[in-house]
Scaffold this active site. Structure first.
Site, short mmCIF file in Angstrom:
data_model
loop_
_atom_site.label_atom_id
_atom_site.label_comp_id
_atom_site.label_asym_id
_atom_site.label_seq_id
_atom_site.Cartn_x
_atom_site.Cartn_y
_atom_site.Cartn_z
N TYR A 440 -2.41 7.38 0.00
CA TYR A 440 -2.53 7.70 -1.43
C TYR A 440 -1.49 8.70 -1.92
O TYR A 440 -0.74 9.24 -1.13
CB TYR A 440 -3.96 8.02 -1.85
CG TYR A 440 -4.72 9.18 -1.26
CD1 TYR A 440 -4.13 10.22 -0.57
CD2 TYR A 440 -6.11 9.23 -1.45
CE1 TYR A 440 -4.89 11.27 -0.09
CE2 TYR A 440 -6.88 10.27 -0.96
CZ TYR A 440 -6.26 11.30 -0.29
OH TYR A 440 -7.00 12.32 0.19
N GLU A 441 -1.40 8.86 -3.21
CA GLU A 441 -0.32 9.65 -3.84
C GLU A 441 1.05 9.12 -3.47
O GLU A 441 1.99 9.90 -3.29
CB GLU A 441 -0.42 11.13 -3.44
CG GLU A 441 -1.63 11.83 -3.94
CD GLU A 441 -1.81 11.63 -5.44
OE1 GLU A 441 -2.92 11.38 -5.85
OE2 GLU A 441 -0.79 11.70 -6.17
N GLY A 442 1.17 7.80 -3.39
CA GLY A 442 2.44 7.19 -3.01
C GLY A 442 2.47 6.98 -1.51
O GLY A 442 2.59 7.95 -0.75
#
Lengths: 598, 598
Positions: A440-442
């Site tokens: 997550y978050e890229g």
């Protein structure tokens, strides 16, 4: 039952002796953050993490969150009370300006506390963590009305925050998003659409939830240029600013996940929910990026945090578990067997993990201090330089700390043998929880591409050149120091490899961008080696200095650091040349296959 | 829902064209295993795995096994029917001598089918897998009465088998085991004690369970020299040899695990259970080792099997998921985005996995064929040579295929982004299931120590010398072949590194055994690189030859193999020098810390 002890002594050593945070005392907040106060805050945060939050980690995983038929969501037993303690202690406002009810301390202090909280209970830490990210975006981009309306309650923690980006058909490629915003003529919008993977999307901890939602205003351009950011409260505010009637925001379902069961990952439905524009129309991605940089640093720390708690428990087991004998003869002759920590291969695992953790902690603190400087400095050149470093290092911290952090939890689990695979020992939870941070978050592949495709070429390579200059000057300054022999050797070689890789990109990726993509993940990890090696060398210098100055009873502890640093240079740094070799092969082989050949 | 397609075409290419299994037609069983028959068997096994077993994988994980209050254990829905189909098809007897009702085919064929079964459903595959291991031990070590009593029913699959080694306080160090065997004067024993982590310890699939149990006969020496192996049926046999009354064997509990939920991992209590000695008194470990070598090869294959099925699903996703654009401009301009397989970093992941899988498949088949030769050959020299190779390669296959197999499932999961973390997509199950294979049948650290501490020095280094001679002669034979340039470069370098590492051990580990322990895991992986590189070169030779001979429509397929092999040499082989660098640092740094310093 796993346990956790927050590394306060290590943190203080890094802050004071290695990174010299006191040199920033000219900045707002830093002057107030005296060594005594910092120590007191960290000790109190450690206690909260160890005693209130950590005991809920295993049960939170086992019981998870529940969505009831009426759409409400319950967090695991104990979370509500622990969160209440968090609110009462005022942790959420530690680094928020006093204007909004915060304590105005450096952001780096909150970032450190986030490490402790995540080690203790990552699923729990995400609730305040997302609130912090949302506050950061509002602080920078929202107008005063929105700030005055929402921030004070978020600062206390009475209200929480979330980030709503992903939709079923788009995650990385936000240009495709479909959630709509219809202007109401009174400055408000009606938001309609479905978002997925919304961490902390709903819960029973806070009175209200401030959702930050990316959506497309009717008639806005297609693609990323038509995306705006909105504040959408779960409950509308009444005339007194208190949560009143529902705002058309509902939880469609909770995802069944591999881990972080204590955090509700929601499918969120917005049905003509009233929202308010944050920042400018169609500039939503820019506003969201503020939040994402904060969040990416925080997610990197999650990787380290799981690595740290996994290490601590693996050490306990390696000392307790007696099994077999040392290769060099019994070390525990009065017992039936030796503890497994006598084995070099067990030590190899433990030292691989810890030598990473200590340098990774230094690295995120160093990066975060640059973040503070970039926000607070009045000196434009200093501000820009720190902002460059922060931008360059964010994907490295996120990608490397989560990739390696995960690997480390797996290695720590391995030391438990079969017990590592059994839920009651808690090690497999660390692995499952750590896994999400790579995604997550890229996803980390996207971090690597951000580094290579955006951060390297930005402003004509200003940031990477400054980085090479800084590390190069550091090497030059300390090259003659005989105590640093093994450090200098490792750091110089890895820097040379990173420079060669950068040069290779410059020569090849202009012609063929795929050559950059093909080496991006290796480049990110090669960069990580240089950065961690740089931190280890700084640590060694500080440790040597303290030992010479009379170490106040810390001598053995400091010497252990020197041994760990030596281990890192001998055992981890050799990876550097393999990264360069891979990068230098380019994209030809991998792009030569038709998609159908896979 | 994940899917699986067994790689029959790859298997046949490896068997026939790369490894030339037909050269063994002088051995019993091989003559009967004509190419047509082998192809028919593999296709039928593939169908069974894909259509009967794979559809139960996700539900088996979700529902798991249940221990009821009366101590009985139920497997997940559908397992009983699928197992019944397995029994009816006679798969369990494929490689068992006809004397016991088997079909007398080469063991390698069963080993291959095990790969398909494990890819389809690892938890299910473990039930027949453990039976196969138990049969192997009985075939070699049990007396005729035991063999005649138990084998025929195990061959059909009506009865299953288990291995009972681990106790709460001892796993690796079996010398400490406490389970007792009291002689009854009639040739039987009463077995009492507790065993843990017993895979397939109980279930509702078979009429009876043949537990192989390690125990200490009253008065036997302490340590490993006093351990004997017993057959202990779950139900005693009546006068007709049918399962009758219970034998004091009960399931204390089922472990809650990270994965393989469809297989019951049991705490087994033996309470004066009647058992029969297998092999000689106090020579139980020797008998168990036969079973363990079979099992270790099988567990290595589990690592590959999860890597294979994870790869297949990741490819499907990478072709389906549209998100963003190629770095070199839109490849799918008529759609809103390109499929993510256009990205070099996605291809890097896919090719890393597949280039491993294809060589790993060749390696286990090559090793297994040596196993067949070592069992069946009438030529003593050939028998010994194959036995040496089998012993040397077993820890490599187990350790490397499971370590890398796990890493590969993690990488494949990563390509799914957030969806990889959600249970319904199935990728996170592959990770959780693959994780156990690094632990059981000897944790991989123990495999590395077995390789370095036992297999290298055995018989004056005969096996490793034979290995160097074989690979060295192979390189010499093909060195002039221009088509093999990249292969020769990679293989030569890695062989050189492995030889240097071996020499380093010889020079240092005699004085200090910790120097071997400190490098053992790196050595195992370095060995794996050479072995996989050797396999890739053999594959390349076969592919080039077939292309020249007119490839019968397989030309593109064979060229893809050459591209994958090139990728492996360019991108994976560079790891070799990092392993050597680490090994050469020895144990000094890691042994210099007191245990308390960790």
């Amino acid at each position: 039952m796993p346990s956790y002890s927050a590394p306060v002594e290590d943190t203080l050593f890094l802050l004071k002796d290695v990174l010299g945070y006191e040199k920033h005392s000219n900045l707002p907040g830093f002057a107030e953050a005296t060594p005594d106060l910092v120590e007191a805050i960290l000790k109190e945060g450690a206690k909260f993490s160890e005693e209130i939050v950590q005991p809920l980690n295993q049960s939170g995983d086992k019981i998870g969150c529940t969505r009831h038929d009426d759409g409400t969501v319950t967090t695991p037993p104990g979370f509500k009370e622990a969160y209440q303690s968090y609110v009462e202690a005022g942790w959420g406002g530690l680094s928020i300006p006093e204007q909004y009810g915060g304590q105005g301390m450096p952001a780096t202090l909150s970032v450190i506390l986030n490490e402790y909280l995540c080690s203790a209970n990552q699923a729990f830490a995400m609730y305040p963590g997302l609130t912090a990210g949302a506050m950061a975006a509002l602080l920078v981009h929202a107008n005063d009305e929105i700030k005055d309306t929402y921030l004070p309650k978020m600062v206390t923690g009475e209200w929480t925050g979330t980030m709503n980006l992903t939709e079923p058909h788009c995650g990385t490629d936000l240009g495709m998003l479909r959630t709509k915003a219809a202007p109401q003529g009174d400055g408000s919008y009606k938001i309609s659409g479905t978002k997925i993977f919304i961490s902390a999307g709903d819960q029973d901890l806070s009175e209200n939830i401030v959702h930050l939602v990316l959506a497309r205003i009717e008639g806005a351009p297609e693609g990323t240029k038509g995306i705006s950011l909105f504040v959408v409260p779960k409950k509308k505010l009444d005339a007194d600013g208190n949560p009143g009637e529902m705002n058309g925001v509902s939880v469609g379902s909770i995802e069944e996940k591999m881990g972080i069961h204590g955090n509700a990952t929601c499918v969120m439905n917005y049905d003509e929910s009233v929202g308010y524009l944050v920042g400018e129309e169609n500039k939503g991605l820019r506003a969201m990026f503020v939040m994402m940089n904060e969040a990416r640093l925080g997610v990197g720390i999650q990787g380290l945090a799981q690595s740290e708690v996994a290490y601590q428990n693996a050490v306990t087991y390696a000392k307790d578990r007696i099994q077999g004998r040392s290769l060099t003869g019994p070390k525990n002759p009065e017992k039936q067997a030796d503890p497994i920590i006598v084995h070099p291969d067990v030590r190899r695992v433990l030292m691989t993990i810890r030598s990473f953790n200590e340098a990774a902690r230094a690295l995120y603190m160093w990066t975060s201090l640059h973040g503070d400087v970039s926000h607070l400095s009045q000196d434009d050149a200093e501000k820009q330089a720190s902002d460059d470093i922060m931008g360059l290092l964010t994907p490295v911290v996120k990608g490397v700390l989560t990739d390696k952090g995960f690997d480390n939890t797996v290695m720590a689990q391995q030391l438990y043998g079969g017990h590592g695979y059994i839920q009651e020992w808690g090690m497999e939870q660390f692995v499952r929880d750590a896994r999400i941070a790579m995604i997550y978050e890229g996803a980390n592949g996207v971090q690597a591409l951000d580094l290579v495709g955006r951060k390297l070429p930005a402003n004509g390579g200003r940031a990477i050149q400054a980085w090479f200059k800084e590390v190069g000057a550091f090497i030059k300054e300390h090259e003659g120091d005989e105590e640093l022999g093994v450090y200098m050797k490792g750091l110089k070689q890895s820097l040379k490899d990173l420079q060669a890789a950068t040069m290779w990109f410059m020569q090849n990726a202009m012609k063929n961008p795929d050559d950059a993509g093909a080496g991006s993940t290796d480049y990110m990890h090669l960069f990580g080696l240089v950065a961690l090696g740089y931190m280890w060398t700084k640590i060694a210098i500080a440790a040597n200095r303290k030992i010479k100055d009379g170490a106040n009873g810390q001598e053995d502890w400091l010497k252990t650091k020197l041994t760990l640093g030596t281990f890192f240079m001998e055992r981890v740094m050799p990876e550097s040349s393999a990264h360069l070799a891979r990068i230098s092969t380019g994209s030809e082989t991998m792009m030569s296959l038709d998609a159908e050949a896979f």
